[in-house]
Design an enzyme around this catalytic site. Structure first.
Site, PDB file in Angstrom:
ATOM      1  N   GLU A  47      11.811  13.182  -0.264  1.00 42.49           N
ATOM      2  CA  GLU A  47      10.730  12.509  -0.986  1.00 42.49           C
ATOM      3  C   GLU A  47       9.353  13.048  -0.586  1.00 42.49           C
TER       4      GLU A  47
ATOM      5  N   ASP B 253       7.157  21.104 -26.878  1.00 42.08           N
ATOM      6  CA  ASP B 253       7.069  19.780 -26.259  1.00 42.08           C
ATOM      7  C   ASP B 253       8.054  19.771 -25.101  1.00 42.08           C
TER       8      ASP B 253
ATOM      9  N   SER C 209      13.473   5.686 -13.888  1.00 38.80           N
ATOM     10  CA  SER C 209      12.378   6.393 -14.541  1.00 38.80           C
ATOM     11  C   SER C 209      12.194   7.782 -13.937  1.00 38.80           C
ATOM     12  N   SER C 210      12.208   7.863 -12.603  1.00 37.43           N
ATOM     13  CA  SER C 210      12.021   9.168 -11.963  1.00 37.43           C
ATOM     14  C   SER C 210      13.144  10.120 -12.319  1.00 37.43           C
TER      15      SER C 210
ATOM     16  N   ARG D 117       1.588   1.449  14.956  1.00 37.30           N
ATOM     17  CA  ARG D 117       1.194   1.243  13.569  1.00 37.30           C
ATOM     18  C   ARG D 117       1.662  -0.131  13.116  1.00 37.30           C
TER      19      ARG D 117
ATOM     20  N   HIS E  40      13.045  11.900   3.378  1.00 41.77           N
ATOM     21  CA  HIS E  40      12.407  13.158   3.731  1.00 41.77           C
ATOM     22  C   HIS E  40      12.245  14.083   2.529  1.00 41.77           C
TER      23      HIS E  40
ATOM     24  N   LYS F  15       3.633  30.046   2.787  1.00 36.22           N
ATOM     25  CA  LYS F  15       2.780  29.624   1.677  1.00 36.22           C
ATOM     26  C   LYS F  15       1.309  29.673   2.081  1.00 36.22           C
TER      27      LYS F  15
ATOM     28  N   SER G 109      -1.537  26.884  -5.966  1.00 36.64           N
ATOM     29  CA  SER G 109      -1.168  28.275  -6.242  1.00 36.64           C
ATOM     30  C   SER G 109      -1.681  28.737  -7.605  1.00 36.64           C
TER      31      SER G 109
ATOM     32  N   HIS H 282      14.675  13.205  11.758  1.00 38.57           N
ATOM     33  CA  HIS H 282      13.496  13.317  12.629  1.00 38.57           C
ATOM     34  C   HIS H 282      12.618  12.078  12.533  1.00 38.57           C
ATOM     35  N   HIS H 283      12.912  11.201  11.587  1.00 37.55           N
ATOM     36  CA  HIS H 283      12.210   9.913  11.547  1.00 37.55           C
ATOM     37  C   HIS H 283      12.882   8.903  12.458  1.00 37.55           C
TER      38      HIS H 283
ATOM     39  N   TYR I 147       8.585  15.926   0.311  1.00 34.77           N
ATOM     40  CA  TYR I 147       8.353  17.227  -0.329  1.00 34.77           C
ATOM     41  C   TYR I 147       8.234  17.078  -1.833  1.00 34.77           C
TER      42      TYR I 147
ATOM     43  N   HIS J 201       0.843  -1.203   0.000  1.00 31.11           N
ATOM     44  CA  HIS J 201       0.000   0.000   0.000  1.00 31.11           C
ATOM     45  C   HIS J 201       0.875   1.249   0.000  1.00 31.11           C
TER      46      HIS J 201
ATOM     47  N   TRP K 214       7.042   0.153   3.906  1.00 33.56           N
ATOM     48  CA  TRP K 214       7.529   0.900   2.731  1.00 33.56           C
ATOM     49  C   TRP K 214       8.891   1.511   3.027  1.00 33.56           C
TER      50      TRP K 214
ATOM     51  N   THR L 298       6.726  27.037   5.090  1.00 36.02           N
ATOM     52  CA  THR L 298       5.422  26.454   4.770  1.00 36.02           C
ATOM     53  C   THR L 298       4.312  27.387   5.226  1.00 36.02           C
TER      54      THR L 298
HETATM   55  C1  HEA Z   1       0.187   8.998  -0.955  1.00 31.50           C
HETATM   56  C2  HEA Z   1       0.139   8.082  -0.226  1.00 31.50           C
HETATM   57  C3  HEA Z   1      -1.024   7.407   0.426  1.00 31.50           C
HETATM   58  C4  HEA Z   1      -2.365   7.430   0.153  1.00 31.50           C
HETATM   59  C5  HEA Z   1      -3.096   8.180  -0.919  1.00 31.50           C
HETATM   60  C6  HEA Z   1      -2.978   6.588   1.130  1.00 31.50           C
HETATM   61  C7  HEA Z   1      -4.343   6.344   1.199  1.00 31.50           C
HETATM   62  C8  HEA Z   1      -4.956   5.601   2.192  1.00 31.50           C
HETATM   63  N1  HEA Z   1      -4.330   4.970   3.238  1.00 31.50           N
HETATM   64 FE1  HEA Z   1      -2.326   4.860   3.539  1.00 31.50          FE
HETATM   65  N2  HEA Z   1      -0.343   4.770   3.844  1.00 31.50           N
HETATM   66  C9  HEA Z   1       0.630   5.389   3.108  1.00 31.50           C
HETATM   67  C10 HEA Z   1       0.417   6.260   2.068  1.00 31.50           C
HETATM   68  C11 HEA Z   1      -0.827   6.546   1.538  1.00 31.50           C
HETATM   69  N3  HEA Z   1      -2.033   6.069   1.963  1.00 31.50           N
HETATM   70  C12 HEA Z   1       1.935   5.047   3.586  1.00 31.50           C
HETATM   71  C13 HEA Z   1       3.262   5.534   3.034  1.00 31.50           C
HETATM   72  C14 HEA Z   1       1.732   4.177   4.648  1.00 31.50           C
HETATM   73  C15 HEA Z   1       2.795   3.525   5.524  1.00 31.50           C
HETATM   74  C16 HEA Z   1       3.063   2.151   5.058  1.00 31.50           C
HETATM   75  C17 HEA Z   1       3.973   1.457   6.006  1.00 31.50           C
HETATM   76  O1  HEA Z   1       3.707   1.466   7.219  1.00 31.50           O
HETATM   77  O2  HEA Z   1       4.957   0.912   5.539  1.00 31.50           O
HETATM   78  C18 HEA Z   1       0.288   4.026   4.796  1.00 31.50           C
HETATM   79  C19 HEA Z   1      -0.310   3.257   5.772  1.00 31.50           C
HETATM   80  C20 HEA Z   1      -1.687   3.198   5.980  1.00 31.50           C
HETATM   81  C21 HEA Z   1      -2.292   2.611   7.125  1.00 31.50           C
HETATM   82  C22 HEA Z   1      -1.556   2.030   8.309  1.00 31.50           C
HETATM   83  C23 HEA Z   1      -1.277   0.606   8.085  1.00 31.50           C
HETATM   84  C24 HEA Z   1      -0.475   0.047   9.192  1.00 31.50           C
HETATM   85  O3  HEA Z   1       0.245   0.773   9.877  1.00 31.50           O
HETATM   86  O4  HEA Z   1      -0.588  -1.164   9.377  1.00 31.50           O
HETATM   87  C25 HEA Z   1      -3.650   2.725   6.958  1.00 31.50           C
HETATM   88  C26 HEA Z   1      -4.647   2.256   7.911  1.00 31.50           C
HETATM   89  O5  HEA Z   1      -5.699   2.700   7.987  1.00 31.50           O
HETATM   90  C27 HEA Z   1      -3.872   3.394   5.706  1.00 31.50           C
HETATM   91  C28 HEA Z   1      -5.114   3.697   5.163  1.00 31.50           C
HETATM   92  C29 HEA Z   1      -5.296   4.407   3.992  1.00 31.50           C
HETATM   93  C30 HEA Z   1      -6.593   4.662   3.419  1.00 31.50           C
HETATM   94  C31 HEA Z   1      -7.907   4.201   3.967  1.00 31.50           C
HETATM   95  C32 HEA Z   1      -6.366   5.402   2.287  1.00 31.50           C
HETATM   96  C33 HEA Z   1      -7.416   5.903   1.337  1.00 31.50           C
HETATM   97  O6  HEA Z   1      -7.208   7.261   1.091  1.00 31.50           O
HETATM   98  C34 HEA Z   1      -7.410   5.143   0.033  1.00 31.50           C
HETATM   99  C35 HEA Z   1      -8.600   5.525  -0.800  1.00 31.50           C
HETATM  100  C36 HEA Z   1      -8.591   4.954  -2.166  1.00 31.50           C
HETATM  101  C37 HEA Z   1      -9.308   3.902  -2.560  1.00 31.50           C
HETATM  102  C38 HEA Z   1     -10.131   3.147  -1.605  1.00 31.50           C
HETATM  103  C39 HEA Z   1      -9.250   3.397  -3.949  1.00 31.50           C
HETATM  104  C40 HEA Z   1     -10.464   3.615  -4.743  1.00 31.50           C
HETATM  105  C41 HEA Z   1     -11.557   2.617  -4.661  1.00 31.50           C
HETATM  106  C42 HEA Z   1     -11.516   1.311  -5.036  1.00 31.50           C
HETATM  107  C43 HEA Z   1     -10.295   0.580  -5.442  1.00 31.50           C
HETATM  108  C44 HEA Z   1     -12.706   0.499  -5.045  1.00 31.50           C
HETATM  109  C45 HEA Z   1     -12.871  -0.321  -3.832  1.00 31.50           C
HETATM  110  C46 HEA Z   1     -13.443   0.497  -2.757  1.00 31.50           C
HETATM  111  C47 HEA Z   1     -14.401   0.109  -1.940  1.00 31.50           C
HETATM  112  C48 HEA Z   1     -14.993  -1.265  -2.009  1.00 31.50           C
HETATM  113  C49 HEA Z   1     -14.929   1.014  -0.872  1.00 31.50           C
HETATM  114  N4  HEA Z   1      -2.659   3.671   5.137  1.00 31.50           N
HETATM  115  C1  HEA Z   2       3.501  15.056   1.792  1.00 33.26           C
HETATM  116  C2  HEA Z   2       4.120  14.538   2.711  1.00 33.26           C
HETATM  117  C3  HEA Z   2       4.577  15.161   3.999  1.00 33.26           C
HETATM  118  C4  HEA Z   2       4.712  16.474   4.372  1.00 33.26           C
HETATM  119  C5  HEA Z   2       4.463  17.709   3.564  1.00 33.26           C
HETATM  120  C6  HEA Z   2       5.193  16.445   5.726  1.00 33.26           C
HETATM  121  C7  HEA Z   2       5.479  17.597   6.462  1.00 33.26           C
HETATM  122  C8  HEA Z   2       6.080  17.587   7.705  1.00 33.26           C
HETATM  123  N1  HEA Z   2       6.380  16.487   8.457  1.00 33.26           N
HETATM  124 FE1  HEA Z   2       5.974  14.558   7.979  1.00 33.26          FE
HETATM  125  N2  HEA Z   2       5.829  12.648   7.390  1.00 33.26           N
HETATM  126  C9  HEA Z   2       5.399  12.186   6.175  1.00 33.26           C
HETATM  127  C10 HEA Z   2       4.960  12.965   5.123  1.00 33.26           C
HETATM  128  C11 HEA Z   2       4.963  14.353   5.129  1.00 33.26           C
HETATM  129  N3  HEA Z   2       5.325  15.147   6.161  1.00 33.26           N
HETATM  130  C12 HEA Z   2       5.420  10.760   6.120  1.00 33.26           C
HETATM  131  C13 HEA Z   2       5.027   9.910   4.940  1.00 33.26           C
HETATM  132  C14 HEA Z   2       5.887  10.338   7.353  1.00 33.26           C
HETATM  133  C15 HEA Z   2       6.046   8.917   7.884  1.00 33.26           C
HETATM  134  C16 HEA Z   2       6.967   8.054   7.168  1.00 33.26           C
HETATM  135  C17 HEA Z   2       6.941   6.683   7.770  1.00 33.26           C
HETATM  136  O1  HEA Z   2       7.504   6.513   8.860  1.00 33.26           O
HETATM  137  O2  HEA Z   2       6.328   5.782   7.160  1.00 33.26           O
HETATM  138  C18 HEA Z   2       6.151  11.550   8.110  1.00 33.26           C
HETATM  139  C19 HEA Z   2       6.683  11.525   9.393  1.00 33.26           C
HETATM  140  C20 HEA Z   2       7.121  12.657  10.049  1.00 33.26           C
HETATM  141  C21 HEA Z   2       7.919  12.625  11.234  1.00 33.26           C
HETATM  142  C22 HEA Z   2       8.428  11.373  11.939  1.00 33.26           C
HETATM  143  C23 HEA Z   2       7.444  10.871  12.886  1.00 33.26           C
HETATM  144  C24 HEA Z   2       7.827   9.587  13.469  1.00 33.26           C
HETATM  145  O3  HEA Z   2       7.939   8.593  12.743  1.00 33.26           O
HETATM  146  O4  HEA Z   2       8.028   9.561  14.684  1.00 33.26           O
HETATM  147  C25 HEA Z   2       8.146  13.937  11.594  1.00 33.26           C
HETATM  148  C26 HEA Z   2       8.934  14.351  12.769  1.00 33.26           C
HETATM  149  O5  HEA Z   2       9.425  15.378  12.846  1.00 33.26           O
HETATM  150  C27 HEA Z   2       7.492  14.757  10.596  1.00 33.26           C
HETATM  151  C28 HEA Z   2       7.509  16.157  10.595  1.00 33.26           C
HETATM  152  C29 HEA Z   2       6.989  16.937   9.577  1.00 33.26           C
HETATM  153  C30 HEA Z   2       7.066  18.391   9.566  1.00 33.26           C
HETATM  154  C31 HEA Z   2       7.640  19.265  10.634  1.00 33.26           C
HETATM  155  C32 HEA Z   2       6.511  18.791   8.391  1.00 33.26           C
HETATM  156  C33 HEA Z   2       6.391  20.217   7.903  1.00 33.26           C
HETATM  157  O6  HEA Z   2       6.752  20.331   6.564  1.00 33.26           O
HETATM  158  C34 HEA Z   2       5.013  20.774   8.097  1.00 33.26           C
HETATM  159  C35 HEA Z   2       4.998  22.276   7.948  1.00 33.26           C
HETATM  160  C36 HEA Z   2       3.606  22.860   7.936  1.00 33.26           C
HETATM  161  C37 HEA Z   2       3.015  23.520   8.938  1.00 33.26           C
HETATM  162  C38 HEA Z   2       3.629  23.687  10.270  1.00 33.26           C
HETATM  163  C39 HEA Z   2       1.627  24.063   8.789  1.00 33.26           C
HETATM  164  C40 HEA Z   2       1.502  25.424   8.163  1.00 33.26           C
HETATM  165  C41 HEA Z   2       2.253  26.477   8.862  1.00 33.26           C
HETATM  166  C42 HEA Z   2       1.699  27.569   9.425  1.00 33.26           C
HETATM  167  C43 HEA Z   2       0.240  27.838   9.378  1.00 33.26           C
HETATM  168  C44 HEA Z   2       2.630  28.553  10.009  1.00 33.26           C
HETATM  169  C45 HEA Z   2       2.593  28.777  11.458  1.00 33.26           C
HETATM  170  C46 HEA Z   2       2.777  27.548  12.244  1.00 33.26           C
HETATM  171  C47 HEA Z   2       3.560  27.408  13.333  1.00 33.26           C
HETATM  172  C48 HEA Z   2       4.655  28.331  13.720  1.00 33.26           C
HETATM  173  C49 HEA Z   2       3.285  26.273  14.239  1.00 33.26           C
HETATM  174  N4  HEA Z   2       6.876  13.958   9.680  1.00 33.26           N
HETATM  175 CU   LIG Z   3      10.352  13.697   7.242  1.00 37.28          CU
END
Ligand code: HEA
Ligand code: HEA
Ligand SMILES: [Cu+2]
Ligand code: CUA
Lengths: 316, 520, 385
Positions: free
Chosen positions: B249, B99, B163-164, B444, B247, B325, B262, B296-297, B251, B70, B135, B322
């Protein structure tokens, strides 16, 4: 880039359609699938099957043929005058970004090297804030670089360690002397960077035969480098006991020098093609020789990486 | 040759051999949507198993495969290709280019992807099953203790990285080299800017990921000890390398989304984007900071306290650009003349929900507090707020916004708005309660949980099904538009929209800007 | 500032929680805490400081959120085209740009200060009174007391929830998935240091109420500590994905009075020396089978099945190995089968238990070999390797 209007705009050549990409994909995917199968059969199975090897070879062959015709096409297009200055700039940008990506690839391995040397190694020996208690697990382990013994050996082998046995890692009895082969290699590669530069100068002055000679010389230096590198590996395996399995020292040593060596081969291959193009086909003019220029950029990059290696892998 | 004005080839070969940025963009978009459905289907399996305590549907081993695939498919298969597709379609149109800079390579970047994911998916049928190590594939669970399919996973990652990188090189070269005369850097639409910076991030970090999986490969098959302490390596080394990629990634995932929003907010506010320059600088700062916050992860892996503090401070800093923005978007709306078509709804939904995800991100950044949050559902809630409500919402927004330009037909507005509200409710119902269970102590990646988490998990599962269903609505709306939508006919689809893409016909002709437009 | 207030709230909450748990324990069974929505300060000083930090940052975010979304909603309401407004044309203001860069920055500094001091205190592992080596295994925890008085005390702690509850055949009990056969016992009011490591893959030792979460990295030792202020039973779980049964390796810590602790430790020490004694004894078949049955239930059943029919593991009933040479059978158990889920039990079980379980497998499930393996055989086997 032109800042004003369109009057003198040269059309940007967009190829209409092309099988190259799809065919390259098929080759790549077959090759990769074959390679993965080969590796899995080697490690987990009862021996490598010929079908996997076959798949790997067919894939690689398709990819090679495709890339060959891809580059020929590009060269022919250029020679047919289809490439505007803007298009040429696209190729240059593409190459520059590609080299940047290669830099980052090496960065990962250098990062690993610094991390294990400066942090993980001392920690395993119980030093520093990050590993004050690790001596409990690896009693008697002392860290040094190059690594004289692996943590596993210092506790008496895989059976005696307190963590699961994930392999056996035996240290080498001697290390590569930087002031011998590596030094020669450094001189070779450095001078090859100079010769390739002279080739470039010659080309820009339109002196083809001088260009051919300098480039040929560069190639020879490159080959010599690769030969010495092979010699070094041979000695490492047969005389020093330094192998991929020599713990992290062997791992970083071979990965860094190995990937570098691979890139040297690639760079030499690229330059070799350019040499053939010039000698056999009379390609390149004083102001249009991107194929050569790109290869020489690549060569300089490989050279710079070597300096890093010489310093951090061999000397320090 | 040289005649650019005839249309596409016929039949399947059109798609296999195309070099046209619009064709390739279209393929990327459909492919990513298919992957989204697949990844979403896996999420449905996860949520169905977590509907109640106890093991009902699947085995724990399979649950881990579901979680892993997933995450992988959503990140690498759905979001990244979706935004690359968008870039393919829109960047040449927005900067007045004929293009992409390197059209054949463009086709190659695309075609690798379906095969890379086919390889990944084929691992379900291998002995030992698909990758099951999350993942983030931490060693040694992903090396010594992994199923044999890990080799295929590794090579799959290699080629999708390839590819990326090629895709990103292409975009960077296009932006740098293909702008119409007069289109200076500081006149580029913000979407182009965010993608330019994203491309830079991609080229910088995808090779690092390649390095990480290569080390895994060597540890598994060639006896090296990068991630094994017995040989002097360190499992934590893997995490450092992974997150150095990982990380930036996140962004990579969100910046193009910032770009979309925007574009959309000014259009429907009928007012120029507030603070264009600072938006550009903020994006660049985020990109810069993203390289120095990776650990921070890893607050709980036992880093020395100095490292811990450094990464905490650097991470907190990201809130500043952020925030800039967010404030700029709101100032753009301020005293505009807003209407609320579907794209605008998704853009506003994005701003609200992403900001909430950002807030939880900031909480996670506080190292001592992260000792309690880490690897709990609080983190899961955080990243779905940023990635689903961030990336997916902005992607949906983009599709509604540009669909009329792509196919020359208008989508059904009522259906669009319905989809927004169903998504919005379903999304929050799914992921808001996950904050609660996370704080209450639910880890989790578990297939079964203690009884006190039951009620919120039930809510979450119900929400997930609702959200999933809303995606089917989306699919229907898009297909119906393409097949039988009301033709739009005019170039300027949206009243307040600005930019070169609105100067070409709808649907955009197969070749546009073969001679560049003049930009004032 | 608000931080202090929070601490105040925090400590009153501790009192309330404490009161509650007294009442609850008076009432008998523990209850499932449903609908819990927030972190809890737990029973340590660090825990309440983390909680305060959490709440401080949370409220700051709420305030910012309310302000930002408030402005947005106002704008959405009053700057709609349908109200006939004409859009303004401003699109820049250096002043506000600077303001909303600087102000958040200052807010961040205000958060960073308490975060830093708390973090530094968490990292101070000095002057502990009890040291425990915690080792994560797939999928159980091993605890070893390593300072004087506790030598040789070491045991495994495994999930004790019956399979039937997990499979929905029986009703789930209150502590479903959060219960173990042998909990860790530590004294109240004493600084306890945990040295956390792992045997195979990465695990993480997490007990929310003790405010401890630390990754267990194979080959490295991480240090952390706790100082529990209240007696009680605290539950947690492994927090790092560690394979199939990651969801099934809970942690239970009993915090007891000092005297109770010493009593318990004394018993454990005695048990350990008892085992030592047993090692040199000979047993008869029934004794071994009886003990082996227990060992099997606890350690092997999950993979090899209640009837030895197999599952994740190979079938034991009728197994060529279990019915073949003793040495080969011992080899499978002591050294495991590399590359499979079958672990090396040689250093997880003592020789008595190893002998017992081997004997059991040779005689149960219709294997009826009739032979028996004594602890001394296991000892000799290990020596002979
Ligand atoms: C961009 C990234 C992205 C997106 C879009 C989503 C979308 C969703 N994610 Fe996911 N998620 C991750 C990135 C993302 N996730 C990542 C990185 C992890 C961590 C993995 C890890 O721990 O290694 C994670 C883990 C994660 C967990 C934790 C699993 C665990 O820790 O064991 C859960 C649990 O609820 C969850 C739920 C969902 C749900 C309900 C959606 C929904 O938004 C999805 C909605 C979309 C659909 C449902 C598809 C469309 C419909 C169909 C195909 C038809 C069938 C539908 C029905 C019959 C209703 N996600
Ligand atoms: C699109 C993806 C995305 C984005 C944009 C972010 C944005 C941020 N993330 Fe997140 N993050 C993930 C995707 C993302 N993250 C994923 C996938 C994981 C889990 C991976 C895994 O373990 O599977 C993760 C996990 C993760 C962790 C690790 C948690 C853990 O495993 O224990 C942390 C810890 O610092 C963190 C921090 C942040 C911070 C500080 C930002 C900042 O960029 C956010 C900044 C934005 C704001 C703060 C809001 C707007 C600001 C204002 C309105 C201004 C005023 C506000 C203040 C002064 C408070 N993220
Ligand atoms: Cu991070
Ligand atoms: Cu042990 Cu998860």
């Amino acid at each position: 880039m032109a800042t004003e209007s369109t009057g003198d705009y040269e059309t940007y050549y967009v190829p209409e359609k092309s099988w190259l990409a799809f065919s390259a994909t098929i080759g790549l995917v077959l090759g990769i699938y074959g390679a993965a199968s080969v590796l899995n059969e080697k490690t987990f199975g009862d021996g490598i099957t010929s079908s996997s090897v076959y798949m790997l070879s067919v894939g690689a062959a398709i990819l090679a043929v495709t890339l060959y015709s891809w580059f020929s096409t590009v060269i022919q297009e250029n020679r047919a005058g289809m490439n505007s200055a803007q298009l040429k700039h696209s190729y240059a940008l593409g190459m520059q970004w590609f080299i940047f990506s290669e830099v980052m690839f090496f960065f990962a391995f250098f990062g690993a090297l610094f991390y294990v040397r400066m942090l993980a190694g001392p920690w395993l020996a119980g030093g520093g804030e990050g590993g004050a208690m690790n001596a409990l697990l690896w009693q008697g382990y002392e860290f040094s670089w190059p690594m004289a013994s692996t943590p596993q050996e210092s506790v008496g082998g895989a059976g005696a360690q307190l963590i699961a046995n994930n392999g056996s890692f035996s240290s080498p009895h001697a290390f590569v002397d930087p002031w011998h082969l590596p030094l020669y290699n450094t001189l070779l590669l450095l001078s090859s960077s100079v010769t390739v530069h002279f080739a470039h100068v010659a080309l820009k002055q339109g002196q083809r035969s001088r260009f051919n000679w300098w480039l040929g010389g560069t190639l020879l230096l490159g080959f010599a480098f690769v030969l010495l590198q092979i010699e070094e590996y041979y000695e490492a395996y047969t005389e020093l006991g330094l192998t991929l399995e020599s713990g992290i020292y062997g791992s970083t040593f071979f990965m860094l020098t190995g990937f570098h060596g691979f890139h040297v081969c690639l760079g030499a291959f690229m330059l070799g093609i350019q040499w053939l193009r010039s000698v056999r086909g009379g390609h390149f003019t004083a102001d249009d020789h991107f194929g050569f220029e790109a290869s020489s950029w690549y060569w300089h990059f490989v050279d710079v990486v070597w300096i890093g290696l010489f310093l951090f892998v061999y000397i320090i | 040759m040289g005649d650019h004005h005839h249309g596409p080839a016929k039949g399947i070969t059109r798609w296999l051999t195309t070099t046209n940025h619009k064709d390739i963009g279209t393929m990327y978009l459909w492919f990513s949507f298919a992957m989204f459905l697949l990844g979403g289907a896996f999420a449905m399996v996860i949520r169905a198993e977590l509907f109640q305590p106890g093991l009902q549907l699947i085995e724990p081993a399979f649950f881990n495969q579901m979680t892993t695939m997933h995450g992988l498919i959503m990140v690498f298969g759905a979001i990244m290709p979706a935004f690359v597709g968008l870039a393919n379609w829109m960047i040449p149109l927005m900067i007045g280019a004929p293009d992409m800079a390197l059209p054949r390579m463009n086709n190659w970047s695309f075609w690798i992807l379906p095969f890379a994911f086919a390889i990944l998916a084929s691992s379900f049928f291998m002995e030992g099953g698909a990758p099951n190590f999350g993942w983030t594939f931490y060693a040694p669970l992903s090396t010594t203790y992994a199923p044999p399919s890990v080799t295929f996973f590794i090579f799959g990652v290699h080629i999708l990285g390839l590819s990326s990188i090629m895709g990103a090189i292409n975009i960077a070269a296009t932006v740098m080299n293909m702008r119409a005369p007069g289109m200076t850097y500081m006149k580029m639409p913000l979407f182009v800017w965010t993608w330019f910076i994203t491309a830079y991030l991609l080229i910088a970090v995808m090779p690092v990921l390649a390095g990480a999986v290569t080390m895994m490969l060597m540890d598994i098959h060639f006896g090296t000890s990068f991630f094994s302490a017995a040989g002097g390596g360190d499992p934590v080394l893997f995490q450092h390398i992974f997150w150095f990629f990982g990380h930036p990634e996140v962004y990579i995932i969100i910046l193009p989304g910032f770009g979309v929003v925007s574009q959309v907010i000014p259009t429907f506010s009928r007012k120029r984007l507030f603070g264009y320059d600072s938006m550009v600088y903020a994006t660049a700062s985020i990109a810069f900071l993203s390289f120095i916050v990776w650990a921070h992860h890893m607050y709980t892996v036992g880093m020395p306290v100095a490292g811990e503090l450094f990464f905490m401070y650097a991470t907190m800093l990201i809130a500043v650009p952020t925030g800039v923005k967010v404030f700029n978007w709101i100032s753009t709306m301020w005293r505009g003349a807003m209407t609320f078509e579907t794209p605008m709804l998704f853009a506003i939904g994005f701003v609200v929900l992403f900001t909430m995800g950002g807030f939880t991100g900031l909480m996670l950044a506080i190292a001592p507090a992260d000792f309690q949050y880490h690897d709990s559902y609080f983190v899961v809630a955080h990243f779905h707020y940023t990635m689903v409500a961030g990336a997916i919402f902005s992607m949906t927004c983009a599709v509604y916004y540009w669909l009329p330009k792509w196919c020359g037909r208008m989508y059904n507005e009522t259906l669009g708005k319905t989809q927004f509200w169903v998504s919005f409710v379903g999304f929050n119902l799914t992921f808001f309660p996950q904050h609660f269970v996370g704080l209450a102590g639910m880890p989790r990646r578990i297939p079964d949980y203690a009884l006190q988490f039951a009620d919120f998990n039930l809510m979450s599962s119900v929400g997930a099904f609702i959200y999933g269903a809303s995606q089917l609505l989306f699919l229907y709306n898009v297909v119906a538009t393409i097949v039988a939508g009301e033709p739009v006919e005019k170039e300027q689809v949206w009243e307040g929209a600005e930019g070169l893409e609105w100067t070409v016909a709808s649907p955009a002709p197969y070749h546009t800007f073969t001679t560049p437009p003049d930009v004032k | 500032m608000s931080c202090k207030i929070n601490r105040l709230i925090g400590s009153t909450r501790i009192a309330i929680v404490a009161l509650f748990s007294v009442v609850a324990s008076g009432a008998g069974a523990e209850e499932v805490q449903r609908w819990r929505v927030n972190m809890e300060p737990g029973v340590t000083e660090i825990g309440s400081r983390i909680y305060d930090l959490h709440m401080t940052v949370f409220w700051i975010c709420v305030v910012i959120g309310v302000a930002v979304f408030g402005v947005m909603l106002y704008s959405i309401y009053s700057h709609r085209k349908s109200r006939g407004v004409t859009p303004a044309t401003f699109h820049e203001s250096t002043l506000v740009e600077v303001a909303w860069t600087v102000v958040p920055f200052l807010i961040l500094i205000a958060m960073a200060v308490p975060a830093t001091t708390t973090l530094i205190d968490i990292y101070n592992t000095d002057e502990s009174e009890v040291d425990i080596l915690v080792t994560g295994y797939q999928w159980k925890w091993k605890y070893e007391y390593i300072n004087e008085g506790g030598e040789n005390v070491s045991f495994f702690s495994t999930l004790s929830t019956p399979r039937s509850e997990i499979d929905n055949e029986d009703e789930k009990n209150t502590n479903y998935l959060l219960e173990v056969d042998e909990p860790l016992v530590i004294p109240v009011g004493k600084k306890v240091r945990f040295l956390v490591t792992a045997y195979d893959v990465i695990h993480a030792w997490w007990v929310p109420a003790l405010a401890v979460k630390k990754d267990a990295i194979p080959g490295f030792i991480n240090e952390t500590w706790t100082l529990a202020l209240e007696e009680g039973v605290y539950r947690g779980q492994c927090a790092e994905l560690c394979g199939k049964d990651h969801g099934f390796m809970p942690i239970v810590v009993k915090v007891v009075s000092e005297s109770e602790y010493h009593e318990w430790l004394g018993e454990k020490v005695a048990q350990a020396s008892e085992i030592k004694e047993l090692m040199s004894q000979q047993f008869d078949l029934d004794q071994l089978v009886e003990r082996g049955d227990e060992v099997y239930q606890r350690n092997c059943l999950a993979c090899h099945g209640a009837q030895g029919e197999g599952g994740v593991g190979a079938a034991i009933a009728g197994s060529a190995i279990a019915m073949g040479e003793v040495a080969g059978h011992l080899d499978s158990i002591v050294n495991g089968v590399p590359g499979t889920a079958m672990q090396a039990f040689g250093n997880q079980l003592n020789d008595v238990d190893l002998a017992a379980v081997t004997t059991y497998q040779r005689n149960a499930f219709g294997n009826n070999m009739g032979d028996l393996v004594q602890p001394i055989d296991v000892y000799n086997f290990k020596q002979g390797q």
